[in-house]
Motif scaffolding. Sequence first.
Motif, PDB file in Angstrom:
ATOM      1  N   PRO A 197       0.816  -1.222   0.000  1.00  0.00           N
ATOM      2  CA  PRO A 197       0.000   0.000   0.000  1.00  0.00           C
ATOM      3  C   PRO A 197       0.846   1.267   0.000  1.00  0.00           C
ATOM      4  O   PRO A 197       0.493   2.255  -0.649  1.00  0.00           O
ATOM      5  CB  PRO A 197      -0.812  -0.132   1.290  1.00  0.00           C
ATOM      6  CG  PRO A 197      -0.920  -1.602   1.511  1.00  0.00           C
ATOM      7  CD  PRO A 197       0.407  -2.137   1.078  1.00  0.00           C
ATOM      8  N   ALA A 198       1.988   1.250   0.712  1.00  0.00           N
ATOM      9  CA  ALA A 198       2.842   2.429   0.766  1.00  0.00           C
ATOM     10  C   ALA A 198       3.600   2.636  -0.540  1.00  0.00           C
ATOM     11  O   ALA A 198       3.883   3.772  -0.923  1.00  0.00           O
ATOM     12  CB  ALA A 198       3.830   2.305   1.924  1.00  0.00           C
ATOM     13  N   GLU A 199       3.926   1.548  -1.225  1.00  0.00           N
ATOM     14  CA  GLU A 199       4.706   1.650  -2.455  1.00  0.00           C
ATOM     15  C   GLU A 199       3.835   1.902  -3.681  1.00  0.00           C
ATOM     16  O   GLU A 199       4.353   2.196  -4.759  1.00  0.00           O
ATOM     17  CB  GLU A 199       5.531   0.378  -2.653  1.00  0.00           C
ATOM     18  CG  GLU A 199       6.622   0.202  -1.599  1.00  0.00           C
ATOM     19  CD  GLU A 199       7.550  -0.962  -1.896  1.00  0.00           C
ATOM     20  OE1 GLU A 199       7.370  -1.610  -2.962  1.00  0.00           O
ATOM     21  OE2 GLU A 199       8.455  -1.216  -1.094  1.00  0.00           O
ATOM     22  N   SER A 200       2.525   1.771  -3.552  1.00  0.00           N
ATOM     23  CA  SER A 200       1.601   1.992  -4.671  1.00  0.00           C
ATOM     24  C   SER A 200       1.049   3.414  -4.630  1.00  0.00           C
ATOM     25  O   SER A 200       0.861   3.986  -3.559  1.00  0.00           O
ATOM     26  CB  SER A 200       0.440   0.999  -4.608  1.00  0.00           C
ATOM     27  OG  SER A 200       0.884  -0.333  -4.631  1.00  0.00           O
ATOM     28  N   THR A 201       0.800   3.955  -5.793  1.00  0.00           N
ATOM     29  CA  THR A 201       0.151   5.267  -5.878  1.00  0.00           C
ATOM     30  C   THR A 201      -1.306   5.143  -6.323  1.00  0.00           C
ATOM     31  O   THR A 201      -2.058   6.113  -6.269  1.00  0.00           O
ATOM     32  CB  THR A 201       0.905   6.190  -6.843  1.00  0.00           C
ATOM     33  OG1 THR A 201       0.942   5.580  -8.143  1.00  0.00           O
ATOM     34  CG2 THR A 201       2.337   6.427  -6.356  1.00  0.00           C
TER      35      THR A 201
END
Length: 344
Positions: free
Chosen positions: A65-69
């Motif tokens: 979730p943190a690495e996806s935009t």
Amino acid sequence: MKLTTVLALALATPGSALVRFHCSQLVVERLDPLVNPGMVPSAHVHQIVGGNAFNATMDPKADLPAESTCTSCQFEDDFSNYWTAVLYFKSRNGTYKRVPQLGNNQFEKANGGLTIYYMQDPIYESKQTSKVKAFQPGFRMFTGSVTARTLPEALPFRQLTYVCMDSWTQRSPETIAFPTRKCKSGIMTSIRFPTCWDGKNLDSPDHIAHMSYPETGTFESGGPCPTTHPVRVAQVMYEVIWDTTVFKDEEWPVDGSSPFVWSFGDGTGYANHGDYLFGWKGDALQKILDANCHFMTNCSKETGLKLQSIDAMNRCMQRPKVEEDVNGWLNALPGGYHAEYGHA
């Protein structure tokens, strides 16, 4: 990879959710971080949906979730990646063309992709009463066999099926091999993952061994989990609609055989398979599994989890990292494959 603390799944909070939602196409290309990590290009073409952190290599410890935009899935908190092989049509002149995908029933405006289910009990039961816990960060699995070319080779992987649809709502009869007749509304493939977990490993070397089908029967039959895999988990299921109606009569085989072939050369249909990489944000999936809800809208209201519009899902796309033609009429499948046929 092992959990630092073995989860007491048998004591999980009772849930009653059956959630169904759609994910638009993220990218179609030869990448596979599960089976061919780091290989660019991977062995064969896949169609991928979900979070746009998808890459050739994906660390199990990564925070997706943190690495996806963005995500191409309806639930804003679902950054998982779901993918399958790609279906091709083999013309009578020996060339291949990718079969386009359609948005599933109720999702016609979606840019292809998959419809995803998380089920705790059989889909035809209105009450989902089993106790299951959500998968954890780093969890991943695979089902099916890319080498299967005969019915006996396909049978160990239960419920990987095809429906030759004459209408949008048709869901039977199901076959394990490719349909041979022309299907008025296309072909639906269904991929149902195993539902028994060993309770320890988030993955295994073949991405299969940490999971098992029930001891007897199938998920729907309610068979018990084997002692080696005692923890019952929700069934993950994919539905994919392939628009086989776009091919002209003069392109179909004259002998009435199936013209379809998976992107790795299987012309029988027995090698249907799927990949799953968990990436829900926080406890979002657990909230759904604990809720008394059915399908997407009701589950959103019960949990407070937000849904994206189909337009927003369609906008979440990746530029292919592998530059090659996967869509035109091709003399060979990407990767150099040609159709292989087994025996029933």
